[in-house]
Design an enzyme around this catalytic site. Structure first.
Site, mmCIF file in Angstrom:
data_model
loop_
_atom_site.group_PDB
_atom_site.id
_atom_site.type_symbol
_atom_site.label_atom_id
_atom_site.label_comp_id
_atom_site.label_asym_id
_atom_site.label_seq_id
_atom_site.Cartn_x
_atom_site.Cartn_y
_atom_site.Cartn_z
ATOM 1 N N SER A 1 0.758 -1.062 0.050
ATOM 2 C CA SER A 1 -0.083 -0.025 0.051
ATOM 3 C C SER A 1 0.922 1.329 -0.190
ATOM 4 C CB SER A 1 -0.974 -0.144 1.335
ATOM 5 O OG SER A 1 -1.670 1.104 1.512
ATOM 6 N N GLY A 2 0.503 2.247 -0.823
ATOM 7 C CA GLY A 2 1.468 3.276 -0.998
ATOM 8 C C GLY A 2 1.526 4.341 0.208
ATOM 9 N N HIS A 3 0.269 4.375 0.896
ATOM 10 C CA HIS A 3 0.532 5.314 1.817
ATOM 11 C C HIS A 3 1.248 5.147 3.212
ATOM 12 C CE1 HIS A 3 -2.613 3.961 4.991
ATOM 13 N NE2 HIS A 3 -3.127 3.329 3.912
ATOM 14 N N THR B 1 -10.281 2.708 -14.559
ATOM 15 C CA THR B 1 -9.386 3.528 -15.293
ATOM 16 C C THR B 1 -8.141 3.670 -14.218
ATOM 17 O OG1 THR B 1 -11.111 4.847 -16.444
ATOM 18 C CG2 THR B 1 -8.858 5.837 -16.277
ATOM 19 N N CYS C 1 -6.823 1.325 12.066
ATOM 20 C CA CYS C 1 -8.315 0.921 11.638
ATOM 21 C C CYS C 1 -8.988 0.129 12.591
ATOM 22 C CB CYS C 1 -7.967 -0.211 10.360
ATOM 23 S SG CYS C 1 -6.801 0.214 9.531
HETATM 24 N N1 PLP Z 1 -2.701 -4.757 5.981
HETATM 25 C C1 PLP Z 1 -1.873 -4.191 6.873
HETATM 26 C C2 PLP Z 1 -0.729 -5.022 7.610
HETATM 27 C C3 PLP Z 1 -2.011 -2.813 7.320
HETATM 28 O O1 PLP Z 1 -1.130 -2.349 8.279
HETATM 29 C C4 PLP Z 1 -2.910 -1.742 6.770
HETATM 30 C C5 PLP Z 1 -3.198 -0.747 7.041
HETATM 31 O O2 PLP Z 1 -3.079 -0.322 8.054
HETATM 32 C C6 PLP Z 1 -3.638 -2.552 5.514
HETATM 33 C C7 PLP Z 1 -3.714 -3.879 5.227
HETATM 34 C C8 PLP Z 1 -4.650 -1.882 4.907
HETATM 35 O O3 PLP Z 1 -4.034 -1.147 3.967
HETATM 36 P P1 PLP Z 1 -4.932 0.146 3.304
HETATM 37 O O4 PLP Z 1 -4.872 1.193 4.264
HETATM 38 O O5 PLP Z 1 -4.094 0.722 2.100
HETATM 39 O O6 PLP Z 1 -6.394 -0.306 2.796
#
Ligand code: PLP
Length: 392
Positions: free
Chosen positions: A201-203, A239, A325
């Protein structure tokens, strides 16, 4: 003097100036749709191909093994659901994962259970390392995919992914790894890792939120998650998000260039671990050495992690108790519980995640602030009062 210290890089990172500069022309000048037939579209397609090739060079794979997605969550969903759906036709209706995965993986597995798949959740030891003997005992010739993370987002433990892939392959199952926290912090070479699929994941590495990718090894076929146009070799419709893809390519290159600086980051991490675990009734969560270079997770008894975060925030320090999350939930972390940390201690954890931007002065400032906050909060706790009384 009050400072601002961002120590929550495992939650997200700021977009770096270099990444932003690389992206800007794609918003203004090179804004074409890579599927368009005119010159602007052809130019956009060239930029897309170039970004894909550069990413492949960083990760040690082929360009045609990279599929862009909206981020880690989508990549996790796609890899597991796509593998499960595809392998079901071969009679493989079993999925193996670990108890410490991110909810993007755990909730995907739970959704598949409702679809009739059987899921085994493998345990970890007290350091958060997946139990390979248990893994060996649960993977069978009915297993479609083994989905185990490269490194844990809460405690930072790095998993033995090459061995995990071997165990999966010995029974003909696919191996998928969620490397969202590892990429940029561990030098990953896909030509050697043995995995069939990898999510990033980019962020988490100074590119924007909303861009990621799924690596699918050539020859591995999984079902589609997102149907649409013919983009991404008809495997993922929509896209292409060209500016963000270009940003991701630049961010990955920069992360690779900065690998030597991770030693400095790890030294700061170790200084923090030493200082914070010197506070009475505290302990390190996660493996002491097999851990992400910037990730510290310390449990403090007799306090609530959330209260600590509030006080740290007032001091200008951004930290977390676990994963961003799940921070809306007050349930203790499933990761800490899986490592055997008791409920009452699982509530008092503090995660500090550093980056290349972190300085020694930031670390000093965190150290100066944590001990007095812990003391202040303990002095408000009736449980702590008992501890003090019993000592007298
Ligand atoms: N997997 C892990 C281990 C993560 O730490 C995260 C984000 O905290 C994700 C998946 C989810 O990634 P995204 O925020 O790009 O959906």
């Amino acid at each position: 003097m009050k400072r601002f210290v961002y120590a929550d890089n495992a939650a997200t990172t700021p977009v770096s100036r270099e990444v932003l500069d690389a992206m800007l022309p794609c918003f203004e000048r090179d804004f074409g749709n890579p599927s368009s037939q005119h010159s602007l579209g052809i130019e956009a397609k060239d930029i897309l191909d170039d970004a894909r090739a550069r990413i492949a060079a960083v990760l040690g794979c082929r360009a045609d093994e990279i599929y862009f997605t909206s981020g880690g969550t989508e990549s996790d969903n796609w890899a597991i659901k796509g593998a499960a759906m595809r392998m079901r036709a071969k009679g493989r209706t079993h999925i193996v994962t670990s108890k410490i995965e991110h909810h993007a993986v755990l909730h995907t597995c739970e959704a598949l259970e409702k679809e009739g798949f059987e899921v085994s959740y493998v345990g970890v030891d007290s350091d958060g390392v997946v139990d390979l003997n248990e893994l060996r005992s649960v993977v069978t010739d009915k297993t479609a995919v083994v989905a185990i993370m490269y490194a844990n987002n809460e405690i930072g433990t790095i998993e033995p992914i090459e061995e995990i892939a071997e165990i999966a392959h010995a029974k003909g199952a696919l191996c998928f790894t969620d490397a969202v926290q590892a990429v940029g912090n561990v030098d990953i070479d896909l030509s050697k890792s043995g995995v069939d699929m990898l999510a990033l994941s980019g962020h988490k590495l100074h590119a924007p939120k909303g861009i990621g990718l799924l690596y699918i090894r050539k020859g591995v076929v999984i079902s589609n998650l997102i149907e649409g146009g013919g983009q991404e070799k008809r495997k993922r419709g929509g896209t292409e998000n060209l500016p963000y893809i270009v940003g991701l390519a630049r961010a990955l290159e920069i992360a690779k260039e900065k690998m030597p600086d991770l030693e400095r980051v790890a030294a700061m991490r170790d200084r923090l671990i030493e200082a914070l675990t010197a506070i009475p009734y505290s302990s390190l969560n996660g493996h002491r050495t097999k851990r992400l270079p910037g990730l510290v997770n310390v449990g403090f008894e007799f306090i609530e992690g959330e209260s600590m975060l509030m006080w740290l925030d007032m001091a200008g320090i951004c930290a977390s108790t676990g994963s961003a999350c799940s921070s809306a939930s007050l349930d203790p972390s499933h990761v800490l519980l899986a490592t055997g940390v008791p409920h009452e201690r699982a509530h008092g954890s503090l995660r500090l995640s550093l980056s290349h931007d972190t300085t020694d002065a930031d670390v000093d400032y965190i150290i100066e602030n944590v001990a007095p906050i812990v003391e202040k909060l303990r002095n408000m706790s009736p449980l702590w009062e008992d501890v003090v009384k019993n000592k007298k």
